[in-house]
Design a protein around this motif. Structure first.
Motif, PDB file in Angstrom:
ATOM      1  N   ALA A 289       0.835  -1.207   0.000  1.00 48.58           N
ATOM      2  CA  ALA A 289       0.000   0.000   0.000  1.00 48.58           C
ATOM      3  C   ALA A 289       0.868   1.255   0.000  1.00 48.58           C
ATOM      4  N   SER A 290       1.991   1.196   0.724  1.00 49.18           N
ATOM      5  CA  SER A 290       2.895   2.357   0.764  1.00 49.18           C
ATOM      6  C   SER A 290       3.502   2.626  -0.607  1.00 49.18           C
ATOM      7  N   GLU A 291       3.809   1.543  -1.363  1.00 46.45           N
ATOM      8  CA  GLU A 291       4.359   1.719  -2.708  1.00 46.45           C
ATOM      9  C   GLU A 291       3.324   2.333  -3.647  1.00 46.45           C
ATOM     10  N   LEU A 292       2.078   1.851  -3.562  1.00 45.51           N
ATOM     11  CA  LEU A 292       1.024   2.422  -4.389  1.00 45.51           C
ATOM     12  C   LEU A 292       0.811   3.889  -4.056  1.00 45.51           C
ATOM     13  N   ALA A 293       0.836   4.226  -2.754  1.00 42.05           N
ATOM     14  CA  ALA A 293       0.680   5.628  -2.348  1.00 42.05           C
ATOM     15  C   ALA A 293       1.802   6.484  -2.898  1.00 42.05           C
ATOM     16  N   SER A 294       3.031   5.931  -2.879  1.00 45.23           N
ATOM     17  CA  SER A 294       4.178   6.674  -3.401  1.00 45.23           C
ATOM     18  C   SER A 294       4.074   6.853  -4.910  1.00 45.23           C
ATOM     19  N   ASP A 295       3.682   5.757  -5.607  1.00 45.34           N
ATOM     20  CA  ASP A 295       3.548   5.846  -7.060  1.00 45.34           C
ATOM     21  C   ASP A 295       2.490   6.868  -7.460  1.00 45.34           C
ATOM     22  N   LEU A 296       1.387   6.883  -6.721  1.00 48.40           N
ATOM     23  CA  LEU A 296       0.322   7.839  -7.029  1.00 48.40           C
ATOM     24  C   LEU A 296       0.671   9.253  -6.600  1.00 48.40           C
ATOM     25  N   GLY A 297       1.616   9.382  -5.692  1.00 51.42           N
ATOM     26  CA  GLY A 297       1.941  10.699  -5.167  1.00 51.42           C
ATOM     27  C   GLY A 297       0.854  11.238  -4.250  1.00 51.42           C
ATOM     28  N   LEU A 298       0.288  10.346  -3.436  1.00 54.43           N
ATOM     29  CA  LEU A 298      -0.797  10.759  -2.550  1.00 54.43           C
ATOM     30  C   LEU A 298      -0.314  11.799  -1.546  1.00 54.43           C
ATOM     31  N   ASP A 299      -1.234  12.655  -1.181  1.00 45.25           N
ATOM     32  CA  ASP A 299      -0.929  13.681  -0.190  1.00 45.25           C
ATOM     33  C   ASP A 299      -0.944  13.072   1.210  1.00 45.25           C
ATOM     34  N   ALA A 300      -0.258  13.731   2.134  1.00 47.73           N
ATOM     35  CA  ALA A 300      -0.290  13.304   3.533  1.00 47.73           C
ATOM     36  C   ALA A 300      -1.729  13.308   4.031  1.00 47.73           C
ATOM     37  N   GLY A 301      -2.105  12.237   4.651  1.00 56.19           N
ATOM     38  CA  GLY A 301      -3.468  12.109   5.149  1.00 56.19           C
ATOM     39  C   GLY A 301      -4.383  11.322   4.243  1.00 56.19           C
ATOM     40  N   ASP A 302      -3.996  11.103   2.988  1.00 61.86           N
ATOM     41  CA  ASP A 302      -4.788  10.258   2.101  1.00 61.86           C
ATOM     42  C   ASP A 302      -4.742   8.816   2.612  1.00 61.86           C
ATOM     43  N   ILE A 303      -5.814   8.077   2.372  1.00 56.43           N
ATOM     44  CA  ILE A 303      -5.978   6.764   3.002  1.00 56.43           C
ATOM     45  C   ILE A 303      -6.188   5.690   1.936  1.00 56.43           C
ATOM     46  N   ILE A 304      -5.572   4.510   2.166  1.00 62.99           N
ATOM     47  CA  ILE A 304      -5.809   3.328   1.331  1.00 62.99           C
ATOM     48  C   ILE A 304      -6.359   2.222   2.226  1.00 62.99           C
ATOM     49  N   ARG A 305      -7.489   1.633   1.832  1.00 63.14           N
ATOM     50  CA  ARG A 305      -8.071   0.502   2.543  1.00 63.14           C
ATOM     51  C   ARG A 305      -8.257  -0.661   1.568  1.00 63.14           C
ATOM     52  N   LYS A 306      -8.367  -1.882   2.099  1.00 62.22           N
ATOM     53  CA  LYS A 306      -8.571  -3.070   1.278  1.00 62.22           C
ATOM     54  C   LYS A 306      -9.875  -3.744   1.678  1.00 62.22           C
ATOM     55  N   PHE A 307     -10.607  -4.229   0.671  1.00 59.93           N
ATOM     56  CA  PHE A 307     -11.883  -4.912   0.925  1.00 59.93           C
ATOM     57  C   PHE A 307     -11.629  -6.295   1.502  1.00 59.93           C
ATOM     58  N   ASP A 308     -12.413  -6.636   2.540  1.00 63.72           N
ATOM     59  CA  ASP A 308     -12.309  -7.950   3.179  1.00 63.72           C
ATOM     60  C   ASP A 308     -13.492  -8.795   2.721  1.00 63.72           C
ATOM     61  N   PRO A 309     -13.278  -9.734   1.764  1.00 64.23           N
ATOM     62  CA  PRO A 309     -14.412 -10.524   1.259  1.00 64.23           C
ATOM     63  C   PRO A 309     -14.996 -11.444   2.326  1.00 64.23           C
TER      64      PRO A 309
ATOM     65  N   ASP B 246      -7.325  -8.109  -5.340  1.00 66.56           N
ATOM     66  CA  ASP B 246      -7.772  -7.358  -4.172  1.00 66.56           C
ATOM     67  C   ASP B 246      -8.447  -6.074  -4.631  1.00 66.56           C
ATOM     68  N   HIS B 247      -9.475  -5.662  -3.888  1.00 62.80           N
ATOM     69  CA  HIS B 247     -10.155  -4.399  -4.177  1.00 62.80           C
ATOM     70  C   HIS B 247      -9.729  -3.358  -3.153  1.00 62.80           C
ATOM     71  N   VAL B 248      -9.411  -2.189  -3.668  1.00 63.69           N
ATOM     72  CA  VAL B 248      -8.802  -1.150  -2.850  1.00 63.69           C
ATOM     73  C   VAL B 248      -9.661   0.103  -2.903  1.00 63.69           C
ATOM     74  N   GLN B 249      -9.833   0.699  -1.710  1.00 59.34           N
ATOM     75  CA  GLN B 249     -10.531   1.983  -1.600  1.00 59.34           C
ATOM     76  C   GLN B 249      -9.489   3.044  -1.292  1.00 59.34           C
ATOM     77  N   ILE B 250      -9.477   4.105  -2.082  1.00 55.12           N
ATOM     78  CA  ILE B 250      -8.482   5.159  -1.918  1.00 55.12           C
ATOM     79  C   ILE B 250      -9.215   6.478  -1.675  1.00 55.12           C
ATOM     80  N   HIS B 251      -8.931   7.119  -0.527  1.00 54.70           N
ATOM     81  CA  HIS B 251      -9.455   8.440  -0.207  1.00 54.70           C
ATOM     82  C   HIS B 251      -8.352   9.441  -0.530  1.00 54.70           C
ATOM     83  N   THR B 252      -8.612  10.357  -1.422  1.00 54.86           N
ATOM     84  CA  THR B 252      -7.593  11.329  -1.815  1.00 54.86           C
ATOM     85  C   THR B 252      -8.150  12.734  -1.764  1.00 54.86           C
TER      86      THR B 252
END
Length: 640
Positions: free
Chosen positions: A470-490, A520-526
């Motif tokens: 998740a940290s790599e995806l956040a870095s690749d996207l260039g997310l701002d501080a405070g942006d959130i990544i969550r994963k769906f739990d089937p 995996d399904h990911v929810q991203i708050h940006t």
């Protein structure tokens, strides 16, 4: 006869002294006239022939050109057509007329003359000649009823329109024999029986030059390198008898095509004021160390001029059958030859190399972007391809062996992110074919947005083979501080309580990193619009690529962010799905309403009970199809 006799009698009746004087004058006049005629015969007809002669040459047809023939033995095992074409026997065919054979020139020529000969007891007396670009299709004869009998000398005709063709059919419809048997050639003395005058239709004659002057085998001036600088007017010189300048390489870089002729020429002169007339010898060097024949240029005085082209194709020490490797290794020696043993000074500025060749199909192409993002249009340009005459292009984008497009320049967008093998097939007018394949690596693009429609909440399915933190995806996207990544739990059907907060400290919950696996399904708050692209190790097959897969890993759930700028109805969406028997299945999708934090639903089996009536820009669609095969959807089918 009476007139000639009367004149002679009149002349004889004159006094002897007068007759002697008249004979002397007559002899002088005759000698002058004959001399004049001799000069005219040596110069003018040759010049006229040079002015009028068509381009091309007699091709020297032998058995290597034979494509097919009637009755290969023709009832005779002793006298065969291949030997007659080679001039080592005559062709005997004891079957009845018509007799025929087909010549394959190897590529298309502009044919302007034909010649043949035969001197036997069963010569061909009526011969038809057909010219075609195809071996199995001959239409009207170019030459009809040509008599080739009773002559060991060539019987030549150009009494037909110059015709382009690769295949020449010789049809003998009658012979001197009452039964139609044939003896084609010389029975008492052998000679070749048939020849064609032609010029290669698609030939090219680029001129190159020798670009390296050896500093060991060199002329005695300090400027010997000027002979290899490519300039016509910068001269090297020598005053040493038999001084040799070796030009050890040339600037020809071509590697494809059928070589027809190789020629040399030089530009030079000698200084007449203080030296004797001097010739310049060119000696080709084959393979770096084998001297060829000598080609001698009678250099002019005081002013540089080019020699004629010297044809070295059939040099006694040459390769015979030329390949481009032979051109690459070809050198040339330049040697002065004074007319007498005396001082001299001779100049040479340049030695040219002309290679006449027939181009063959050579497929080449370049993508405008070799690593485009998924869905981005790429221009594939094949204009650097080569070949004889007109080229045709066939493109295969998905490596399935079937053509997808044509043209020298095409545009294509790749739906799936992966390494795509693109194949190009080029065919030229001579039906030679060339293939070229190249890999276009399509990158996966991920976009997240924040707007009034989604409140910054985005959903994606991770379809790449390789996992990512998740940290790599956040870095690749260039997310701002405070942006959130969550994963769906089937397992729970809800979003995991584990979340990654970009830029947060451990105390702020920023160290709860987790692995995102395939499907995996990911929810991203940006807080702002972000995107990134990555190069996949393997094919990427995600919802962002218009494919949904239902399996135990994702518990049959897929999330799609509707990112188009128009709204559609659920029926529009269903109609766009590339699936059979979709109706009647217990398949549903929901759209998240961020204002009420609830999901509005639509079930394909029970559309009347739907609470979802519209899908707006940046709505999140949750799609669930238990046990269903992967479903593709085509955004081109969506309409507002």
């Amino acid at each position: 006869m009476r007139g000639e006799k009367r004149n002679n009698n009149a002349f004889a009746s004159q006094p002897e002294a007068y007759r002697f004087f008249s004979l002397s004058i007559f002899s002088i006049v005759c000698m002058l006239v004959l001399a004049s005629f001799t000069v005219v015969f040596m110069v003018l007809p040759e010049q006229a022939a040079a002015d009028a002669a068509p381009e091309g040459s007699w091709l020297g047809i032998d058995s290597s050109y034979l494509y097919s023939q009637c009755h290969p033995t023709g009832g005779s095992l002793a006298h065969l057509l291949p030997d007659a074409l080679d001039g080592t026997d005559y062709w005997e065919c004891r079957s009845k007329t018509p007799h025929w054979f087909i010549i394959d020139l190897g590529y298309t020529y502009s044919i302007s003359s034909i010649r043949g000969r035969s001197n036997s007891q069963k010569d061909p007396t009526s011969v038809n000649i057909y010219i075609s670009t195809e071996a199995d299709r001959f239409e009207d004869a170019s030459i009809e009823r040509l008599d080739l009998s009773n002559s060991a000398a060539w019987i030549e005709t150009s009494d037909f329109d110059t015709t382009n063709g690769r295949y020449v059919k010789v049809e003998i419809e009658s012979t001197e024999d009452i039964n139609g048997e044939l003896q084609f050639g010389g029975v008492l003395s052998f000679f070749s029986i048939f020849d064609i005058f032609g010029d290669p239709l698609y030939d090219r004659q680029p001129v190159h030059f020798f670009d390296r002057a050896d500093d060991l085998d060199k002329w005695d001036c300090n400027e010997y390198g000027l002979m290899a600088d490519g300039e016509d007017q910068s001269y090297a010189y020598t005053t040493t008898d038999a001084d040799v300048q070796l030009l050890s390489s040339n600037n020809c870089t071509r590697t494809s095509g059928l070589i027809v002729k190789v020629e040399l020429r030089c530009n030079g002169y000698y200084a007449s004021g203080k030296t004797v007339a001097t010739d310049i010898q060119l000696i080709p060097v084959f393979g770096g160390d084998t001297d060829g024949d000598i080609y001698q240029y009678d250099a002019p005085a005081d002013e540089g001029a080019w020699s004629a082209w010297f044809d070295i194709t059939d040099d006694a020490n040459g390769p015979g059958s030329w390949a481009w490797e032979d051109i690459d290794s070809l050198g040339c020696k330049v040697k002065p030859i004074p007319s007498i043993d005396a001082s001299f000074k001779v100049y040479c500025s340049k030695v040219d190399l002309r290679v006449t060749y027939i181009p063959v199909a050579d497929a080449q192409f370049t993508p405008s972007d070799a690593t485009p993002d998924q869905g981005v249009e790429v221009t594939l340009d094949a204009s650097d391809s080569d070949g004889a005459g007109t080229l045709s292009y066939s493109w295969d984008f998905d490596n399935d062996g079937n053509p997808d497009d044509t043209g020298s320049s095409v545009e294509h967008s790749f739906t799936f992110a992966k390494r795509h093998t693109v194949n190009l097939t080029v065919t030229d007018s001579e039906k030679t074919v060339s293939y070229k394949e190249s890999v276009v690596t399509v990158k996966q693009k991920i976009s997240v947005v924040n707007n009034s429609k989604n409140d910054g909440i985005n959903y994606i399915a991770w379809g790449a083979t390789a996992s990512i933190l998740a940290s790599e995806l956040a870095s690749d996207l260039g997310l701002d501080a405070g942006d959130i990544i969550r994963k769906f739990d089937p397992g729970t059907g809800d979003w995991s309580t584990v979340e990654y907060v970009a830029g947060a400290s451990e105390e702020e919950g920023g160290e709860d990193d987790f692995i995102i696996n395939r499907w995996d399904h990911v929810q991203i708050h940006t807080a702002s619009n972000r995107s990134c692209s990555f190069t996949p190790d393997d094919m990427v097959d995600t919802t962002q690529q218009k494919t949904m897969e239902f399996n135990s890993t994702n518990e049959n759930y897929n999330y799609i962010t509707w990112s188009n700028d128009f709204s559609i109805t659920p029926a529009n969406f269903v109609a766009s799905l590339n699936s059979t028997n979709f109706g009647g299945k217990n398949i549903e999708f929901m759209v998240y309403d961020s204002t009420t934090s609830t999901w509005k639903t639509y079930n394909a089996k029970y559309p009347d009970f739907a609470t979802l009536t519209s899908i707006a820009p940046y709505d999140v669609i949750c799609f669930r199809a238990p046990g269903f095969d992967p479903i593709d959807y085509d955004t081109d089918d969506w309409s507002s």
